[in-house]
Design a protein around this motif. Structure first.
Motif, PDB file in Angstrom:
ATOM      1  N   ARG A   1       1.012  -1.349  -0.032  1.00  0.00           N
ATOM      2  CA  ARG A   1      -0.258  -0.285  -0.149  1.00  0.00           C
ATOM      3  C   ARG A   1       0.886   0.613  -0.261  1.00  0.00           C
ATOM      4  O   ARG A   1       0.482   2.404  -0.924  1.00  0.00           O
ATOM      5  N   LYS A   2       1.658   0.844   1.118  1.00  0.00           N
ATOM      6  CA  LYS A   2       2.828   2.471   0.581  1.00  0.00           C
ATOM      7  C   LYS A   2       3.467   2.992  -0.659  1.00  0.00           C
ATOM      8  O   LYS A   2       3.618   3.897  -1.175  1.00  0.00           O
ATOM      9  N   GLN A   3       3.533   1.592  -1.473  1.00  0.00           N
ATOM     10  CA  GLN A   3       3.921   2.216  -2.695  1.00  0.00           C
ATOM     11  C   GLN A   3       2.766   2.415  -3.989  1.00  0.00           C
ATOM     12  O   GLN A   3       3.642   2.850  -4.825  1.00  0.00           O
TER      13      GLN A   3
ATOM     14  N   GLU B   1       0.627   5.871  -4.777  1.00  0.00           N
ATOM     15  CA  GLU B   1       0.244   7.564  -4.852  1.00  0.00           C
ATOM     16  C   GLU B   1      -0.089   7.772  -5.996  1.00  0.00           C
ATOM     17  O   GLU B   1       0.417   7.038  -6.684  1.00  0.00           O
TER      18      GLU B   1
ATOM     19  N   SER C   1      -0.686  14.383   3.909  1.00  0.00           N
ATOM     20  CA  SER C   1       0.433  13.448   3.262  1.00  0.00           C
ATOM     21  C   SER C   1       1.556  13.593   2.171  1.00  0.00           C
ATOM     22  O   SER C   1       2.455  12.676   2.206  1.00  0.00           O
TER      23      SER C   1
ATOM     24  N   ALA D   1       5.108  13.007   2.914  1.00  0.00           N
ATOM     25  CA  ALA D   1       5.751  12.686   1.623  1.00  0.00           C
ATOM     26  C   ALA D   1       7.178  13.136   1.833  1.00  0.00           C
ATOM     27  O   ALA D   1       8.137  12.418   0.994  1.00  0.00           O
TER      28      ALA D   1
ATOM     29  N   ASP E   1       8.833   6.532   0.970  1.00  0.00           N
ATOM     30  CA  ASP E   1       8.172   5.575   0.004  1.00  0.00           C
ATOM     31  C   ASP E   1       7.739   6.193  -0.572  1.00  0.00           C
ATOM     32  O   ASP E   1       6.050   6.019  -1.378  1.00  0.00           O
ATOM     33  N   SER E   2       8.412   7.467  -1.609  1.00  0.00           N
ATOM     34  CA  SER E   2       7.538   8.323  -2.032  1.00  0.00           C
ATOM     35  C   SER E   2       8.336   8.988  -2.992  1.00  0.00           C
ATOM     36  O   SER E   2       9.653   8.980  -3.245  1.00  0.00           O
TER      37      SER E   2
ATOM     38  N   ARG F   1      -1.518  14.534  -2.270  1.00  0.00           N
ATOM     39  CA  ARG F   1      -0.661  13.290  -2.726  1.00  0.00           C
ATOM     40  C   ARG F   1      -1.967  11.851  -2.239  1.00  0.00           C
ATOM     41  O   ARG F   1      -2.453  12.128  -0.417  1.00  0.00           O
TER      42      ARG F   1
ATOM     43  N   THR G   1      -3.815   8.000  -1.718  1.00  0.00           N
ATOM     44  CA  THR G   1      -3.415   6.965  -1.250  1.00  0.00           C
ATOM     45  C   THR G   1      -4.444   6.166  -1.092  1.00  0.00           C
ATOM     46  O   THR G   1      -5.638   6.129  -1.593  1.00  0.00           O
TER      47      THR G   1
ATOM     48  N   ASP H   1      -5.226   4.487   1.310  1.00  0.00           N
ATOM     49  CA  ASP H   1      -5.141   4.422   3.128  1.00  0.00           C
ATOM     50  C   ASP H   1      -6.938   4.819   2.896  1.00  0.00           C
ATOM     51  O   ASP H   1      -7.011   5.526   2.139  1.00  0.00           O
TER      52      ASP H   1
ATOM     53  N   SER I   1      -8.236   8.579   2.705  1.00  0.00           N
ATOM     54  CA  SER I   1      -8.361   9.108   1.130  1.00  0.00           C
ATOM     55  C   SER I   1      -8.774   8.723   0.663  1.00  0.00           C
ATOM     56  O   SER I   1      -9.017   8.784  -0.580  1.00  0.00           O
TER      57      SER I   1
END
Ligand code: ZN
Length: 701
Positions: free
Chosen positions: A178-180, A182, A205, A209, A214-215, A232, A234, A236, A239
């Motif tokens: 998930r972190k990857q 955006e 966010s 970042a 991770d961004s 940004r 994501t 989540d 968002s």
């Protein structure tokens, strides 16, 4: 007791917990003491076991008492009065507590003694609640592998360890994947129509970042602002969800939707293998414990009698929902077309157009409703309803109990006819972001049980995160907050009006978890009952009750897209059940094939070929919902059907409503875990649960 422990409030074992004196630095010494004592006790118990209630269950219950007074408040304060020191103390003790409870669950002498009690002379003389308490303990021990020996036991323990690892890996993969993902939106025009909170979250966010790795946002990028961006976005939830509902750029929505549907399904954070491995291990675990499938193992401790009962429920709910879901979809397609979208309606359009349709149909906001719902008035309405239905009397008793924060209120509940006190509860109503966990919950403070020959009355905590009062103005509640309060109060009633005297099965203790939402959701239904709802509204300035047209909109919006939402839950529930019953993890078909088949059957917009939703289905692969996702619907069927009894009798038929209310109290609220929930339900309803009421209440028939 050593001098240093003498005044430790966590070591009190009578009366109410002294919340006003509890400090984080007292936790470790108190818990070490309780654990050391219990180690001695458990050895003594194992030495002197006798297959009678007094010879095994009573000493186990007595051992539990100091834990409930010490460990209970630690958990409670973590939720409502969190601090670094308390968290550290909790983390230090937690592993020892886990070890301690495993020590009891896996004690072979205790297990053998309980089995002997089940087949011994005393069994038939025990009452039903006592038998249920024993059966629950036996099942728990068996599911912890106590009955296995030698190689089988070794294998069982290996599987348990592996499963706990696959579960952790599964959720870590989701987090990392998930972190990857955006999406950077730079153009102010593109944010047109976004709610303020999305702009705030997006800008925040973006700014965060800049300092992370991770961004692709550069470390020296200019600071974003909520109104001017950049934003940004994501995956989540806070968002992703408003973005899909409000962002007009269709290709951006598609991009994010596809990212979500294929999350953790390729690359270094790939859950595909873990799914197959988990299902295989669960199957083997079930077999070791003597079950045909993992679904059978899961259902052994639930209300649903078997897989077929669950599939029957799914079928009977899905058929009538289908035409409604189709109509929902057609309405969206029509609106999209009329609003200028030329492309056909696809997956990434659904959330967007349903939100536009909702705005069109129900043009009211929660802010408009708040002035009608001052908390004191809502409480009067809620208590009045409880008094009318269940023949109880609820009285304010502030100052009679030690509290952890001066916002906390304390109440006593007595039987209205006899005047005898039955229980009490704390209400901690407002949000306190600095120290209180989000959400709302009910938790037992003290269970009803017999201590030294005397019945000790139950006490519960009701915790909400409502809007705090401002100056002289009381808390003005949103409708959802009102509903939540009713929900938690329903759990609370089951905790308080119990008449069972054994802690294992009193209140919500020992209630199968697919039945535990019955009382809570039952109470929610009353928020949609016109007289009840209007009766607890009083505009803070005008003193007027909620106008009829707003009431009508609240009711109509409850069933907005009910068919579509129903099918979605059924799709998940059925997929979960099939994967844990008929599916062969070593066969040629994959779990994704199963999901696709179910989706084609249940959904009006079947999932895409490349859909890998299962790779992020953490409820069943890293949460406690394996072969249990259906529980959400199961509980809704029960609560709707219970409320249906009142509707059938006529909600204006006061005598009948009171009679049914008392029956509800004497069955569902009173018997709790002391009787099988199917029998309890039949005691109330005179028959097994039926899906008709839920379909009717959600407007699907
Ligand atoms: Zn609940």
């Amino acid at each position: 007791m050593e001098e240093s422990l003498k005044d430790n409030p966590f070591l009190v074992t009578e009366g109410l917990p002294p919340y006003d004196r509890m400090q984080a630095d007292q936790v470790i010494p108190a818990m070490e003491r309780v654990i050391a004592e219990s180690e001695k006790r458990i050895e003594a118990i194992e030495q002197s076991l006798e297959p009678t209630w007094d010879g095994v269950m009573r000493p186990l219950e007595a051992m539990d008492l100091p834990f409930s007074y010490a460990w209970g408040p630690v958990g409670h304060l973590l939720g409502v009065k969190n601090s670094d020191d308390l968290r550290k103390a909790h983390e230090t003790i937690q592993p020892k507590m886990v070890e301690q409870s495993l020590r009891i669950d896996q004690s072979r002498p205790i297990y053998d003694c309980l089995k002997a009690l089940q087949s011994g002379a005393e069994w038939e003389q025990l009452d039903e609640a006592q038998q249920r308490a024993i059966e629950g303990k036996v099942l728990q021990a068996e599911h912890a592998g106590v009955g296995l020996e030698g190689e089988l036991k070794e294998r069982f323990l290996d599987i348990s360890r592996e499963l706990s690892k696959t579960s952790t890996d599964f959720s870590n993969n989701i987090l990392d994947a998930r972190k990857q993902v955006e999406l950077i939106i730079e153009n102010v025009d593109e944010s047109e129509g976004w709610p303020t909170t999305l702009k705030q979250i997006g800008a925040q966010s973006y700014n965060e970042a800049r300092s992370g790795d991770d961004s692709k946002v550069s470390a020296d990028a200019a600071e974003a602002t909520p109104d001017g961006g950049p934003w940004r976005i994501t995956l989540d939830y806070p968002s992703f969800s408003p973005f899909m509902q409000h962002h007009r750029g269709r290709s951006d929505r598609e991009l994010l939707y596809r990212a979500q549907m294929t999350l953790a399904s390729s690359g270094e954070h790939n859950n595909q293998g873990l799914i197959a491995q988990t299902l295989k291990l669960r199957k083997e675990k079930a077999a070791l414990l003597g079950y045909d499938t993992f679904a059978d193992l899961s259902l052994a401790s639930k209300m649903a009698p078997g897989v077929s009962a669950v599939t029957d429920m799914v079928e009977s709910l899905s058929m009538p929902s289908h035409p409604h879901a189709k109509a929902d979809l057609a309405a969206l397609a029509e609106l999209a077309k009329a609003s200028g979208q030329d492309e056909p309606l696809l997956h990434w359009d659904a959330a967007f157009w349903s939100e536009r349709l909702r705005e069109k149909l129900f043009d009211y906001t929660d802010e408009q409703l708040r002035p009608y719902f001052p908390l004191p008035r809502v409480l009067d309405g809620l208590f009045g309803l409880a008094e009318r239905l269940f023949d109880v009397k609820i009285t304010r008793a502030d100052g009679e109990a030690p509290i952890w924060h001066d916002e906390v209120q304390y109440f006593k509940v007595s039987d209205a006819t006899s005047g005898q006190q039955m229980a009490s509860f704390y209400l901690d109503p407002y949000s306190r972001p600095s120290e209180k966990r989000g959400g709302a919950w009910m938790a037992g403070c003290l269970d009803r049980r017999v201590v030294e020959g005397e019945v000790r009355l139950p006490v519960v905590h009701l915790v909400c995160n409502g809007t705090p009062p401002v100056g002289e103005t009381p808390s003005l509640m949103g409708f959802r907050e009102v509903e939540t309060l009713f929900h938690e109060f329903g759990h609370g009633l089951q905790g308080m009006l119990t008449t069972v005297n054994y802690a294992e099965v009193s209140g919500i203790g020992g209630v199968e978890w697919d039945a535990v939402e019955l009382a809570s959701q039952f109470m929610e239904n009353w928020c949609y009952h016109k007289e009840t709802l209007l009766g607890m509204t009083e505009h803070i300035e005008t003193g007027k009750a909620l106008p009829d047209d707003l009431y009508e909109k609240i009711v109509a919006s409850r069933n907005f897209r009910a068919g579509s939402l129903m099918l979605r839950q059924l799709e998940f529930g059925k997929t979960d059940m099939l994967l844990h019953s008929t599916f062969d993890p070593e066969g040629s078909a994959t779990a994704f094939d199963v999901h696709r088949e179910v989706s084609a059957e249940t959904s009006v917009m079947p999932s895409l070929e490349e859909d890998r939703f299962l790779c992020a289905f953490s409820h069943i692969f890293s949460g406690g919902y394996a072969a249990g996702y259906y529980s959400y619907k199961w509980a809704e069927v029960l609560s709707a059907d219970a409320f249906g009894a009142f509707e059938e009798a006529g909600l204006t038929n006061e005598a009948k409503v009171r009679e049914l209310g008392r029956r509800f109290r004497n069955t569902i609220l009173s018997l709790g875990g002391g009787r099988h929930p199917m029998d309890v339900f039949k005691d109330f309803r005179g028959r097994e649960p039926d899906t008709g009421a839920l379909l009717r209440q959600t407007g699907l028939v």
